[in-house]
Design an enzyme around this catalytic site. Structure first.
Site: not given
Ligand code: NAD
Length: 522
Positions: A172, A196, A200, A249, A304
């Protein structure tokens, strides 16, 4: 741009550069065969503006038929796309890049609305993706192989061929940049991509699909499907999909890497992080503190590469009050506000998680020097805001140190020496990015050589490489030991299969007789 500037989603809904409730919300569609197709999903995921929690759109959990239709479309498109000349592909990529630039504000506004980051930061999100598309225009020189005459009249050449149908699963936090880490390179090398986006905030990816069609991408070269884990499982198991790019994640990524690889697919997977900044006493204090504050709290810490751990070497621990003053100066507000520095967190659940980690630090004996819990900007009482938070007296056993918080929270530890700081950083499981602030060339070089993170900044807080290099995480921040890394030369290698061809065109006719031993080319 004014607050009333109107933009359109690909299916015609209007949105503006403000956080007012939309007059009409339209469901997000799939994008298959160059058409925006309404989903007949039973399950829908509500998407709210993180600054207000107003409903923006509903995202489908695409049905099995829709997922299969996307794969069939990509399979149909592949033979012709693969055979399309490299110059034609390059021309399409030039147009795609130009269209992204022309739609820069529209893409950024969609990101601010759905993801929450400030409009200025959202423009950076688009730009870092656009740079990948622009670099991909150099494919005509990037994809050349090698050729060598290996024996008389015999030559070997290496060529790179597309894999076929490939997929990308996105997080997201960079709704344009990360789809653009994949779309240009996957397609310019001749593959057909099923993307994909994060369920969110898929709006930017949908605009990119519209621009790809306008740029001349043939039907089926880029398809977009939606959903959460069931869509991912479909991608992992569909035999037609040859390779998967994942960013997100560790929880999802380690599963995707393992199951995708077990199914024989090539997987590149960039995962979570806990990026350490080492602050040395000889640093340029002013610029180092500004850089650290920006990299810890910008994008509300939802990067990140956010600097989420500060390692204060020696006397620099006495600089903490000044750092806190700078953090207090940041304006936390809705991302469309002109003066906003820090926007909201993606969801109420993520906000609650961040606040619970701050509480755990307090319970474990750390000191909360600046507490952003419960922060409510006056104009945005219903948003998911957390103010900049600074925690000191942190030890490496604490939850706030061990877990990726993914919020505007800086945890601070003190050490006496550079070596101690390097040992501490290297002992952390993650190894995405790191930075050192110093005026000493030899300290910087020593750090560069001994640190185990994949991306090292020397007086550079967020050293994300431009697309002529590659995004090179390390340790738990990248799956599979980092064998596959996004964009740059490794990105081209990821999306192509190497083939070598050895040919012999004799210039004289010699009777070679029987040849049953291993050819030696002599
Ligand atoms: P996420 O893992 O929750 O979601 C990423 C994608 O995985 C989404 O498309 C989601 O639908 C899917 N997914 C989520 N849970 C799943 C499950 N159980 N099974 C199958 N699929 C699942 O990540 P996020 O919250 O969207 O993004 C934030 C994370 O991404 C952070 O950990 C951040 O560090 C990481 N990230 C890493 C990089 C990098 O380059 N290293 C870049 C950006 C973000």
């Amino acid at each position: 741009m004014t607050k009333t500037t109107e933009f359109k989603t690909p299916t015609g809904a209007s949105f503006f550069m403000n956080h007012k409730p939309l007059a009409r919300t339209l469901d997000t569609t799939n994008f298959i065969d160059n058409e925006f197709v309404a989903s007949s999903a039973v399950d829908w995921i509500d998407l709210h503006d993180p600054a207000t929690n107003n409903l923006v759109t509903r995202v489908p959990q695409s049905t099995d038929e829709e997922l299969h239709a996307a794969v069939e479309s990509a399979k149909r498109a592949f033979p012709t796309w693969r055979a399309t000349s490299i110059m034609a592909k390059q021309r399409i990529m030039f147009t795609f890049g130009n269209l992204i630039r022309a739609n820069w504000d529209r893409l950024a506004a969609s990101i601010t609305l759905e993801q929450g980051k400030t409009f200025k930061d959202a423009k950076g999100d688009v730009l870092r993706g656009l740079q990948v598309a622009e670099t991909a225009c150099g494919i005509t020189t990037q994809l050349t192989g090698e050729v060598l005459e290996v024996a008389k009249d015999m030559e070997t050449k290496s060529i790179r061929e597309p894999l076929g149908v490939v997929a990308a699963i996105c997080p997201f936090n960079f709704p344009a940049m990360i789809p653009l880490w994949c779309i240009p390179i996957a397609t310019v090398t001749g593959n057909c991509l099923i993307l994909k986006p994060s369920e969110r905030d898929p709006g930017a990816a949908m605009i990119l699909a519209e621009l790809a069609r306008e740029a001349g991408f043939p039907k089926g070269v880029l398809n977009i499907i939606h959903g959460a884990a069931p869509t991912v499982d479909f991608i992992l198991d569909d035999p037609a999909i040859q390779a998967i790019s994942f960013v997100g994640s560790n929880r999802a990524g380690e599963y995707i890497y393992t199951r995708g690889s077990a199914n024989g697919k090539r997987v590149q997977a960039n995962l979570g992080a806990k990026n350490h900044a080492l602050l040395l006493p000889d640093a340029d204090k002013d610029s180092a503190l500004n850089a650290i504050v920006g990299a810890a709290f910008g994008a509300a810490g939802q990067r990140c590469m956010a600097l989420s751990v500060l390692v204060m070497v020696g006397e620099t621990k006495s600089w903490l009050p000044e750092l806190i003053e700078r953090a207090k100066g940041l304006v936390v507000s809705g991302g469309f506000e002109k003066d906003a520095d820090v926007g909201p967190i993606i969801s109420p659940q993520s906000k609650a998680r961040i606040e619970s980690i701050i509480a755990s630090a307090e319970q474990e004996g750390a000191s909360i020097l600046l507490d952003g819990r419960g922060f409510k900007p006056e104009k945005y009482p219903n948003g998911n805001f957390v103010g900049p938070t600074v925690i000191s007296n942190v030890t490496t056993e604490m939850k706030c140190y061990k877990e990726e918080i993914f919020g505007p929270v800086l945890v601070c530890l003190s050490v006496d020496t550079l070596d101690e700081g390097i040992r501490l950083t290297n002992a952390n499981d993650y190894g995405n990015g790191t930075a050192i602030f110093t005026r000493s060339g030899s300290a910087a070089l020593y750090f560069q050589k001994n640190i185990e993170a994949g991306q090292v900044g020397i007086n550079v807080p967020i050293p994300v490489p431009l697309p002529m290099f590659s995004f090179t995480g390390n340790k738990k921040s990248i799956a599979g030991g980092g064998a596959n890394t996004f964009y740059g030369k490794p990105g081209l290698a990821f999306y192509t299969q190497q083939k070598t061809v050895t040919s012999l065109w004799r210039s004289d006719s010699i009777d070679t007789g029987k040849q049953v031993v291993m050819p030696s080319h002599l």
